[in-house]
Design an enzyme around this catalytic site. Structure first.
Site, PDB file in Angstrom:
ATOM      1  N   HIS A 231     -33.501 -22.584 -36.007  1.00  0.00           N
ATOM      2  CA  HIS A 231     -32.296 -23.459 -36.614  1.00  0.00           C
ATOM      3  C   HIS A 231     -31.046 -22.876 -36.473  1.00  0.00           C
ATOM      4  O   HIS A 231     -30.914 -21.710 -36.144  1.00  0.00           O
ATOM      5  CB  HIS A 231     -32.565 -23.539 -38.215  1.00  0.00           C
ATOM      6  CG  HIS A 231     -32.312 -22.513 -39.240  1.00  0.00           C
ATOM      7  ND1 HIS A 231     -33.258 -22.264 -40.298  1.00  0.00           N
ATOM      8  CD2 HIS A 231     -31.614 -21.449 -38.995  1.00  0.00           C
ATOM      9  CE1 HIS A 231     -32.921 -21.008 -40.829  1.00  0.00           C
ATOM     10  NE2 HIS A 231     -31.649 -20.386 -40.154  1.00  0.00           N
TER      11      HIS A 231
ATOM     12  N   ASN B   1     -37.129 -19.810 -36.740  1.00  0.00           N
ATOM     13  CA  ASN B   1     -37.593 -21.036 -36.220  1.00  0.00           C
ATOM     14  C   ASN B   1     -36.635 -21.818 -35.208  1.00  0.00           C
ATOM     15  O   ASN B   1     -36.750 -22.965 -35.079  1.00  0.00           O
ATOM     16  CB  ASN B   1     -37.937 -21.971 -37.656  1.00  0.00           C
ATOM     17  CG  ASN B   1     -36.607 -22.323 -38.384  1.00  0.00           C
ATOM     18  OD1 ASN B   1     -35.751 -22.053 -38.091  1.00  0.00           O
ATOM     19  ND2 ASN B   1     -37.007 -22.962 -39.615  1.00  0.00           N
TER      20      ASN B   1
ATOM     21  N   GLU C 273     -32.578 -27.675 -39.382  1.00  0.00           N
ATOM     22  CA  GLU C 273     -33.987 -27.054 -39.155  1.00  0.00           C
ATOM     23  C   GLU C 273     -34.636 -28.010 -38.321  1.00  0.00           C
ATOM     24  O   GLU C 273     -34.236 -29.229 -37.999  1.00  0.00           O
ATOM     25  CB  GLU C 273     -34.588 -27.220 -40.685  1.00  0.00           C
ATOM     26  CG  GLU C 273     -33.850 -26.670 -41.972  1.00  0.00           C
ATOM     27  CD  GLU C 273     -34.342 -25.241 -41.931  1.00  0.00           C
ATOM     28  OE1 GLU C 273     -34.786 -24.622 -40.699  1.00  0.00           O
ATOM     29  OE2 GLU C 273     -34.267 -24.492 -42.714  1.00  0.00           O
TER      30      GLU C 273
ATOM     31  N   ASP D 271     -22.494 -23.501 -43.854  1.00  0.00           N
ATOM     32  CA  ASP D 271     -23.420 -23.938 -44.792  1.00  0.00           C
ATOM     33  C   ASP D 271     -23.388 -23.256 -46.287  1.00  0.00           C
ATOM     34  O   ASP D 271     -22.779 -22.267 -46.676  1.00  0.00           O
ATOM     35  CB  ASP D 271     -24.864 -24.042 -44.477  1.00  0.00           C
ATOM     36  CG  ASP D 271     -25.075 -22.475 -43.678  1.00  0.00           C
ATOM     37  OD1 ASP D 271     -24.348 -21.650 -43.936  1.00  0.00           O
ATOM     38  OD2 ASP D 271     -26.129 -22.547 -42.718  1.00  0.00           O
TER      39      ASP D 271
HETATM   40  C1  F6R Z   1     -25.929 -18.933 -42.190  1.00  0.00           C
HETATM   41  C2  F6R Z   1     -26.800 -19.832 -41.234  1.00  0.00           C
HETATM   42  C3  F6R Z   1     -28.266 -19.540 -40.897  1.00  0.00           C
HETATM   43  C4  F6R Z   1     -28.430 -18.061 -40.295  1.00  0.00           C
HETATM   44  C5  F6R Z   1     -29.661 -17.832 -39.827  1.00  0.00           C
HETATM   45  C6  F6R Z   1     -30.118 -16.561 -39.672  1.00  0.00           C
HETATM   46  O1  F6R Z   1     -24.724 -19.377 -42.386  1.00  0.00           O
HETATM   47  O2  F6R Z   1     -26.327 -20.728 -40.853  1.00  0.00           O
HETATM   48  O3  F6R Z   1     -28.567 -20.568 -39.628  1.00  0.00           O
HETATM   49  O4  F6R Z   1     -27.420 -17.915 -39.171  1.00  0.00           O
HETATM   50  O5  F6R Z   1     -30.682 -18.275 -40.889  1.00  0.00           O
HETATM   51  O6  F6R Z   1     -29.858 -15.597 -40.434  1.00  0.00           O
HETATM   52  P1  F6R Z   1     -29.792 -13.962 -40.449  1.00  0.00           P
HETATM   53  O7  F6R Z   1     -28.646 -13.596 -39.886  1.00  0.00           O
HETATM   54  O8  F6R Z   1     -30.080 -13.485 -42.157  1.00  0.00           O
HETATM   55  O9  F6R Z   1     -30.984 -13.540 -39.825  1.00  0.00           O
END
Ligand code: F6R
Length: 242
Positions: free
Chosen positions: A140, A138, A145, A67
């Protein structure tokens, strides 16, 4: 699902890097799906360390990131593109043309075409061999989401308040954080031959429990991963035990 519970973040990072290194050693032309965020930083550090010791060769590896914010310029220090350059791409012998991430600077009107082109590129590369995933508080994955439905293809999303709150502080001025992102959909993630989901810290415990519970629901996108044939959940004690 294979579950690996590590003592702490260092052990988790070393183990995650070992799993990715094993993939690259067994298939020097591996297609890796990569993630940004705090969780994989240690994994990238250990991969760079292995590369510097001469243990790994990325010259034929292709990478596709999950992403990118929208809108954001790839050179913006807060972009996921800049993150990848800093933590991995510029530190190992990956070829520039083999490192891919959705373009966050296309503008909303061209976003759909960019997303379709991204999916075609992944398909043309033969799909993803190993997909590295973090997990949002959450639930995701990528920026898929929670909601009443999920999408298969790469697409533009409006980020949730939970994601804005988690990532906003990383921006010098949290109000500058883009409210949208481009994300791989569930299709490319599910088509990956192997999925490595990494979670650390107490604040991921609920999301990890949601993944382990029997229910499969779009209200917790990671819960769908239970249906994947080759999922490894790599977490630390805090994420696992709370
Ligand atoms: C990032 C992504 C997100 C993160 C998630 C956890 O490329 O796809 O889904 O993996 O938000 O983020 P952290 O590792 O910062 O807790």
């Amino acid at each position: 699902m294979q579950i690996i519970v590590c003592e702490n973040y260092e052990e988790l990072s070393r183990k995650g890097a070992e799993l990715i290194a094993a993939e690259v050693k067994s298939n020097p032309a591996a297609v890796l799906g990569l993630a940004t965020g705090n969780t994989p930083i240690g994994i990238y550090r250990y991969l760079v360390e292995s590369y510097n010791k001469g243990e790994l060769d990325f010259s034929n590896v292709k990478t596709y990131n999950l992403d990118e914010y929208l809108p954001i310029d790839p050179t913006d220090e807060n972009s996921y593109c800049a993150f990848m350059h800093y933590h991995l791409w510029d530190k190992v012998n990956l070829k520039a043309e083999n490192c891919h991430i959705p373009a966050g600077n296309v503008g909303m009107e061209k976003a759909a075409a960019e997303c379709a082109a991204y999916d075609k590129q992944i398909e043309a590369a033969g799909g993803i061999d190993l997909q590295l995933l973090g997990i949002g508080r959450n639930g995701h994955i990528g920026f898929n989401e929670p909601g009443d439905h999920l999408l298969a293809g790469t697409h533009a999303v409006e980020l949730t308040e939970s994601t804005m709150a988690a990532n906003g502080p990383l921006f010098e001025n949290p109000a500058d954080m883009p409210r949208h992102a481009l994300t791989m959909g569930m299709g490319a993630i599910f088509a990956a031959k192997k999925v490595l989901l990494v979670a650390n810290g107490k604040n991921k415990h609920d999301a990890v429990m949601g993944l382990l519970a029997d229910e499969i629901t779009t209200a917790l996108p990671a819960s769908l991963l239970k249906l994947h044939q080759n999922l490894i959940l790599l977490c630390d004690k805090e994420a696992y035990n709370g």
